[in-house]
Design a protein around this motif. Structure first.
Motif, PDB file in Angstrom:
ATOM      1  N   GLU A 131      14.035 -18.015   1.461  1.00 32.05           N
ATOM      2  CA  GLU A 131      14.937 -18.723   0.549  1.00 32.05           C
ATOM      3  C   GLU A 131      15.167 -20.131   1.090  1.00 32.05           C
ATOM      4  OE1 GLU A 131      17.735 -15.277  -1.310  1.00 32.05           O
ATOM      5  OE2 GLU A 131      17.945 -15.596   0.857  1.00 32.05           O
ATOM      6  N   GLY A 153      20.397 -19.036  -1.639  1.00 38.04           N
ATOM      7  CA  GLY A 153      19.627 -17.797  -1.663  1.00 38.04           C
ATOM      8  C   GLY A 153      20.551 -16.617  -1.873  1.00 38.04           C
ATOM      9  N   THR A 170      12.603 -11.353  -3.101  1.00 42.30           N
ATOM     10  CA  THR A 170      14.038 -11.297  -3.383  1.00 42.30           C
ATOM     11  C   THR A 170      14.414  -9.942  -3.944  1.00 42.30           C
ATOM     12  OG1 THR A 170      14.082 -13.683  -3.854  1.00 42.30           O
ATOM     13  CG2 THR A 170      15.924 -12.361  -4.679  1.00 42.30           C
ATOM     14  N   VAL A 192      20.027 -13.479  -1.342  1.00 46.84           N
ATOM     15  CA  VAL A 192      19.979 -12.542  -0.209  1.00 46.84           C
ATOM     16  C   VAL A 192      20.806 -13.094   0.948  1.00 46.84           C
ATOM     17  CG1 VAL A 192      18.473 -11.400   1.457  1.00 46.84           C
ATOM     18  CG2 VAL A 192      17.766 -11.600  -0.947  1.00 46.84           C
ATOM     19  N   SER A 228      17.408 -16.162   5.924  1.00 49.58           N
ATOM     20  CA  SER A 228      16.165 -15.535   5.458  1.00 49.58           C
ATOM     21  C   SER A 228      15.005 -16.509   5.640  1.00 49.58           C
ATOM     22  CB  SER A 228      16.284 -15.113   3.989  1.00 49.58           C
ATOM     23  OG  SER A 228      16.320 -16.242   3.133  1.00 49.58           O
TER      24      SER A 228
END
Length: 319
Positions: free
Chosen positions: A190, A234, A272, A236, A187
């Motif tokens: 993050e 992170g 997020t 995600v 990502s």
């Protein structure tokens, strides 16, 4: 094309939190999914569950091979998670294998007490090798530095643990649980913990906490259940990596510390949350280090999926 890991579908997944940052024994919001700890024992108000800045959970995977049990993380204090397990009447001898999210002390503190309750000499602990890095510390303004306690192989061996290190994903318990290993960080927002550092031979270096990992399970017909410790990689990134290595796109529940607490992470809370919303989760359960403001934000933005986790809470997801 890289071969996908075959994660066995499960009929039921139970996650019992032995330690988290919050507890409210008067919540009275039990449901088919949520069961809260109570203060009642022998028809008297006499049992307390303790909350601490740490995380530990017992995961029970119900599938074709019966019920398989994992202990994920060990909490902060020496006895906090173990005392909660005793008060909750948890039979820790059912635990067959253990996994560690990363080597910080709010996840390793209770390892001796919990492994003592399990009582299996040589029980396996799956961990990223980076968890044993030394000289880790946090930097703050005005030159303040606070060191993490050392987490060593010797300590685990003394506790009777057999260490299994892996940077790669590893199937546990006959393929019912997946230890994710090192999380790919893909990502664009993050970026890890900015004030985490470690000392090496070349001097001070930023600590990416590459040992940060999570576990994933597959709920039959509903998708992945992902359980993280702190999500320094992170949250995600963590979920997307679980999807990538299993080939299972659908995600049923995401639970754990999302590490969004404090000014350094405020700017990525909305992004997020938006990325989690895109996953069409049935449940989002931010725990531990997610932070009060981010938790409230997620509850507002994802009210139907949101569950407030607590120490002593048992969550049950059914196929």
């Amino acid at each position: 094309m890289e071969e996908k890991i075959k994660l066995q579908p499960l009929d039921k997944i139970e996650i019992l939190t032995l330690q988290d940052n919050y507890v409210e024994v008067t919540a009275m919001d039990n449901s088919e999914v949520v069961k809260r700890a109570t203060a009642i024992q022998d028809n008297k108000i006499q049992r307390s569950i303790s909350a601490e800045h740490g995380f530990s959970a017992v995961v029970r995977a119900h599938g074709s091979s019966g019920v398989r049990t994992l202990l994920f993380d060990f909490g902060f204090s020496e006895n906090g998670a173990a005392e909660n397990a005793e008060r909750l009447g948890v039979d820790m001898t059912e635990v067959e294998v253990m996994a560690l999210s990363h080597g910080h002390s709010d996840h390793t503190g209770g390892i001796e007490a919990l492994t003592g309750m399990i009582g299996k000499k040589g029980i396996e602990l799956f961990v990223h090798p980076g968890a044993f890095r030394s000289s880790r510390y946090l930097k703050f303004p005005r030159g303040l530095e606070f060191a993490f306690p050392e987490f060593t192989r010797e300590r685990l061996e003394k506790a009777g643990v057999r260490i299994v290190t892996s940077e790669r994903p590893r199937l546990l318990l006959d393929g019912t649980v997946l230890f994710l290993g090192e999380i790919e960080r893909t990502s664009d927002f993050e970026r890890g913990m900015p004030n985490a550092f470690r000392r090496e031979e070349g001097g001070e270096t930023w600590d990416p906490i590459e040992d940060d990992t999570a576990v994933a399970l597959h709920l039959r017909g509903k998708g992945l259940v992902v359980l993280s410790g702190c999500s320094h990689s992170g949250i995600v990134n963590t979920v997307n990596y679980a999807r990538k290595v299993t080939g299972i796109e659908k995600v049923h529940a995401v639970m754990g510390g999302f590490h969004l607490s404090g000014p350094a992470f405020e700017s990525i809370v909305p992004r997020t949350t938006e990325e989690l919303k895109k996953m069409n989760l049935a449940y989002v359960i931010p725990c531990h280090c997610t932070g009060r403001k981010p938790i409230h934000y997620m509850e507002k933005e994802m009210p139907e999926a949101f569950i407030m986790n607590m120490a002593g809470t048992r969550l049950t997801f059914r196929a």
